[in-house]
Design an enzyme around this catalytic site. Structure first.
Site, mmCIF file in Angstrom:
data_model
loop_
_atom_site.group_PDB
_atom_site.id
_atom_site.type_symbol
_atom_site.label_atom_id
_atom_site.label_comp_id
_atom_site.label_asym_id
_atom_site.label_seq_id
_atom_site.Cartn_x
_atom_site.Cartn_y
_atom_site.Cartn_z
ATOM 1 N N ALA A 123 -21.747 -37.185 -51.233
ATOM 2 C CA ALA A 123 -23.135 -37.321 -51.687
ATOM 3 C C ALA A 123 -23.741 -38.569 -51.076
ATOM 4 O O ALA A 123 -23.051 -39.574 -50.861
ATOM 5 C CB ALA A 123 -23.200 -37.399 -53.205
ATOM 6 N N LYS A 179 -5.329 -40.922 -50.891
ATOM 7 C CA LYS A 179 -6.712 -40.935 -50.417
ATOM 8 C C LYS A 179 -7.023 -42.222 -49.684
ATOM 9 O O LYS A 179 -7.715 -42.221 -48.655
ATOM 10 C CB LYS A 179 -7.689 -40.744 -51.576
ATOM 11 C CG LYS A 179 -9.125 -40.568 -51.070
ATOM 12 C CD LYS A 179 -10.153 -40.496 -52.166
ATOM 13 C CE LYS A 179 -11.544 -40.342 -51.551
ATOM 14 N NZ LYS A 179 -12.624 -40.502 -52.533
ATOM 15 N N ASN A 246 -19.423 -34.493 -41.252
ATOM 16 C CA ASN A 246 -19.922 -35.646 -42.022
ATOM 17 C C ASN A 246 -19.715 -36.963 -41.287
ATOM 18 O O ASN A 246 -18.715 -37.150 -40.582
ATOM 19 C CB ASN A 246 -19.196 -35.745 -43.369
ATOM 20 C CG ASN A 246 -19.534 -34.610 -44.304
ATOM 21 O OD1 ASN A 246 -20.310 -33.727 -43.979
ATOM 22 N ND2 ASN A 246 -18.932 -34.635 -45.476
ATOM 23 N N SER A 249 -18.664 -42.486 -45.515
ATOM 24 C CA SER A 249 -19.455 -43.387 -46.359
ATOM 25 C C SER A 249 -19.424 -44.826 -45.865
ATOM 26 O O SER A 249 -20.399 -45.568 -46.017
ATOM 27 C CB SER A 249 -18.964 -43.315 -47.810
ATOM 28 O OG SER A 249 -17.598 -43.700 -47.894
#
Length: 305
Positions: A123, A179, A246, A249
């Protein structure tokens, strides 16, 4: 269930908005002008869905305790956010859906009951009051650092009803490390070269380098007693495929002249390597390069202002 979103930026607003849409009593705690815009016209979520959602939002910490606090600040703001909300954090369930290693330990230190979490949902905050849901992923949560808890299962059920695919794990610390290790390869390389994630897989030189970063992180994690449910290398390839279009971030933070979370990703891997007398040359180099780029970018951004 009453839920507060502490740090309602892009990902926090996405979770809070979807929960509110599902009928959950949600309060977004964030900054103006984002909060002001939500108050005036509601929270707009675009991308995977296109919805205008009425949800309460504030810039101040309420005195009343909720059933759950979802912590979604940047990792470098975790301590400040928890200290500002310490009166409602103590003895309250706090779920971190942040990047990096060490956020949950800070929750425990201020007396919160920590739930660890990772999410692969993507997002971005397009403008105040408008969030774009760019990639639908999965969320995994669990009692931190390990173990089973019925409240965690209840939260997962709530998330699933809100359209956020969520699973529970009795070994959430393993997922958090996995992660972070994946991010230590994808986010750093993508940020330094300013490329989409998929190009790492498509270029043999970048793929080879990224795999070495993953292996280095795994060696350090294992020596620190971390066990994985899913091998980080497998998660690495899954992430590259799912997010191939993408920009990560960390790169988006650099483009906006903001501080990155590199200290809590590569920096933490280097730190934990020292605990077990292991060198981390790949992570050390990437950490330094991103820090240098962050400093240079921020200087350019400030001059432009």
């Amino acid at each position: 269930m009453k839920v507060y979103i502490l740090g309602a930026g892009a990902i926090g607003s996405l979770f809070g908005g979807l929960l509110a849409k599902a009928g959950v009593d949600v309060l977004l705690i964030g900054r103006d002008p984002h909060v002001k815009s939500i108050g005036e016209r509601g929270l707009v979520i675009k991308g995977i869905i296109n919805e205008e959602i009425r949800v309460n939002a504030t810039t101040s910490i309420p005195k009343e305790k909720p059933d759950l606090i979802i912590l979604s600040t940047k990792a470098y703001s975790t301590e400040d956010a928890l200290n500002s909300a310490k009166d409602i954090v103590r003895e309250t369930w706090v779920l971190s859906i942040q990047n990096g290693i060490g956020n949950e330990d800070k929750i425990l230190r201020v007396g919160g009951k920590a739930i660890g979490g990772i999410t692969t949902n993507g997002a971005i905050l397009k403008e105040p009051g408008i969030v774009e849901w760019k990639g639908k992923g999965i969320t995994i949560i669990g009692l931190y650092p390990q173990g089973h808890n019925e409240f965690v299962e209840e939260v997962a059920e709530l998330f699933n009803k809100a359209g956020l695919e969520t699973h529970t794990s009795d070994n959430i610390i393993g997922w958090i490390w996995a992660k972070a290790i994946v991010n230590s390869a994808i986010n750093t390389i993508g940020s330094i070269l300013e490329i989409k994630n998929g190009l790492i897989k498509d270029n043999q030189y970048l793929l080879s380098a990224a795999m070495e970063v993953i292996k280095e992180g795994c060696r350090i994690a294992l020596q620190n007693g971390i066990e994985f449910e899913v091998p980080p290398m497998e998660l690495f390839f899954q992430t590259l495929e799912q997010t191939k279009d993408n920009y990560n971030s960390m790169l988006q933070d650099l483009w906006r002249g903001k501080r990155t979370e590199i200290d809590y990703i590569s920096g933490k891997i280097v730190e934990y390597g020292k605990y077990v007398n292991l060198e981390a040359p790949m992570n050390s180099l990437l950490w330094a390069l991103v820090k240098a780029k962050e400093e240079l970018r921020n200087n350019v951004w400030r001059k432009g202002k």
